[in-house]
Design an enzyme around this catalytic site. Structure first.
Site, mmCIF file in Angstrom:
data_model
loop_
_atom_site.group_PDB
_atom_site.id
_atom_site.type_symbol
_atom_site.label_atom_id
_atom_site.label_comp_id
_atom_site.label_asym_id
_atom_site.label_seq_id
_atom_site.Cartn_x
_atom_site.Cartn_y
_atom_site.Cartn_z
ATOM 1 N N LYS A 100 35.381 40.872 36.914
ATOM 2 C CA LYS A 100 34.461 39.945 37.578
ATOM 3 C C LYS A 100 33.242 40.754 38.016
ATOM 4 C CE LYS A 100 34.593 36.565 41.414
ATOM 5 N NZ LYS A 100 35.504 35.903 42.378
ATOM 6 N N SER A 147 35.728 30.758 42.179
ATOM 7 C CA SER A 147 34.517 31.401 41.715
ATOM 8 C C SER A 147 34.745 32.289 40.495
ATOM 9 C CB SER A 147 33.919 32.242 42.844
ATOM 10 O OG SER A 147 34.785 33.326 43.170
ATOM 11 N N SER A 157 39.703 31.454 44.688
ATOM 12 C CA SER A 157 38.886 31.765 43.511
ATOM 13 C C SER A 157 39.604 32.341 42.299
ATOM 14 C CB SER A 157 37.765 32.709 43.903
ATOM 15 O OG SER A 157 36.716 31.948 44.431
#
Ligand code: GLN
Length: 463
Positions: A79, A154, A178
């Protein structure tokens, strides 16, 4: 999947270079459309793969080699809020558009040491604020199961890259859901470890009392294997625990007969999409067939979890984002997106004199009550089973302009973060329209092993 790749590499059925190139090809053919990656690093990945092939060729004891480095040659991605030395790290925000860290996050270096090969950096909501991936300044990530829909957030790129087989696994963070939410939208597995189980050093902070670092995989076994590599005390992160790291793979398939699974009555309300409730009920039946005892429990303060989360989180966000002042690093503050600005304003307000007691302090008190609810529940059950998201993956554009609707998507995931508990999100089927649905297993602090055992058995029983 990882153990199978290991076997093939050991038997020289494939080379690491072939393996990496196959995945890079998937990225080239699909990512223009899916938009899972912000930065791709194919050259360094191929160099690393060649190096792994050399090592395999030169090794006199392949078992020993793979035992010490169980992720040798495995393609992964991070990420884009994980600092990566010499590789751009944007947090999916224009503020950090050109930021190049000078060091690796602890998890990045641990995965390198275990032999993993990174193919790049993944899209997400800017600074991890969101549940759909649409708050990214680099455009939304599409859901591989229906490209008109979001892949969750997210950690949107994390989920989409794994679901579309661009990588074998990917890292992410879970501050309020997330990792679990995008996993449930993409038919993948996510672990949100106990707070403090995995180091956050080098990860761009969102809300420091809630952030935890995990990963998304296609199987429970892979998830367990990876956590055994990433977990542990880190002298650079004072919130990491000194509790010994277990071998999460050991006895993962043990019988779960007699295990007690709690069903939270407040989590199965009418507000949950009916297909999600239905699939959750089928999952409960599967656990019953496996011999688990199903016990009704109550978490009475859950109804205040979302309100408490959306006071505590913006407060911590406003403080953490203060360092992006356009002087030490980052572009000027006008580059913050709407969601970051909204959280800075909410947080600054909640922390200001005159409002602090009534908002921030009160939210923290509610948090204590939520923790006590869970502790009480875990005196009766080994794990709690619940849906992950109350809604199916929204269409791109459907909720992004409505912050309240967006925040409501987190209603079933934030209690776990407020209490610092571990949770495992696993697929439990598809809607009539073919969209993935997930459930989560929530455990008491540091009992990830238990969750893996339950998840592994469920995965086998549910195909
Ligand atoms: N959707 C939640 C939020 O926007 C959770 C985000 C996260 O876990 N990083 O705050």
């Amino acid at each position: 999947m990882i153990l199978e790749i290991q076997r093939k590499l050991k038997n020289r059925e494939i080379t690491c270079e072939e393996l990496i190139k196959t995945h890079l090809d998937v990225i080239s053919s699909q990512d223009l459309d899916i938009n899972a990656f912000i930065t791709k690093t194919p050259e360094t990945a191929i160099d690393a793969a060649k190096h792994v092939d050399e090592e395999i060729r030169a090794s006199k004891d392949l078992d020993e080699l793979f035992k010490n480095r169980p992720l040798l040659g495995i393609p992964l991605a991070h990420k884009d809020i994980f600092s990566t030395k010499d590789i751009k790290t944007t947090a999916a925000s224009k503020i950090l558009e050109d930021y190049i860290p000078v060091y690796d996050a602890t998890v990045v270096s641990k995965l390198k040491k275990s032999g993993g090969i990174s193919l790049g950096k993944l899209n997400c909501d800017a600074f991890a604020h969101g549940a759909t991936g649409e708050n990214s300044d680099f455009g939304p990530t599409k859901n591989p199961y229906d490209k008109s829909r979001v892949s969750g957030g997210s950690s949107s790129g994390t989920a989409a890259s794994v679901a579309s087989k661009m990588v074998v696994f990917a890292t992410g963070t879970d501050t309020g859901g997330s990792l679990r939410n995008p996993a449930s939208f993409t038919n993948t597995v996510a672990i949100k470890p106990t707070y403090g189980r995995v180091s956050r050093y080098g990860i761009i902070a969102m809300a420091s009392s809630l952030d935890s670092v995990g990963h998304i995989t296609t199987s429970v076994e892979d998830s367990a294997l990876i956590l055994s590599q990433t977990a542990g005390f880190d002298k650079y992160d004072a919130t990491t625990s000194k509790n010994p790291v277990e071998n999460y793979l050991e006895n993962i398939g043990a019988d779960i007969n007699g295990k007690k699974i709690g069903i939270v009555k407040e989590y199965l309300s009418d507000e949950i999409d009916s297909e999600i409730s239905e699939k959750t009920k089928s999952a409960i039946n599967i656990f019953e067939k496996l011999g688990a005892e199903i016990i009704d429990i109550s978490l009475p303060n859950s109804e205040y979890a979302l309100a408490s989360y959306y006071v505590i989180t913006p407060s911590e966000v406003s403080s953490n984002l203060a360092r992006f002042d356009g002087i030490r690093f980052g572009n000027t503050r006008d580059k913050f997106g709407d969601e970051a600005k909204r959280r800075i304003m909410l947080g600054t307000y909640a922390l200001s004199a005159g409002f602090y007691d009534g908002l921030y302090l009160k939210a923290q008190k509610v948090r204590t009550l939520i923790i006590q609810d869970f502790k009480k529940a875990f005196s009766k059950v080994d794990a709690i089973l619940a849906p992950v998201s109350p809604v199916m993956p929204p269409k791109i554009g459907e909720v992004v302009s409505d912050p309240m609707k967006n925040y409501l998507m987190d209603i079933l995931t934030v209690p776990v973060n407020l209490a610092g508990l571990p949770a495992l999100s696993i697929p439990c089927g598809f809607s009539k329209g073919g969209l993935p649905i997930g459930i989560q297993l929530i455990g008491d602090h540091f009992l990830e092993k238990n969750l893996y055992n339950l998840g592994y058995n469920f995965e086998r029983a549910s195909e």
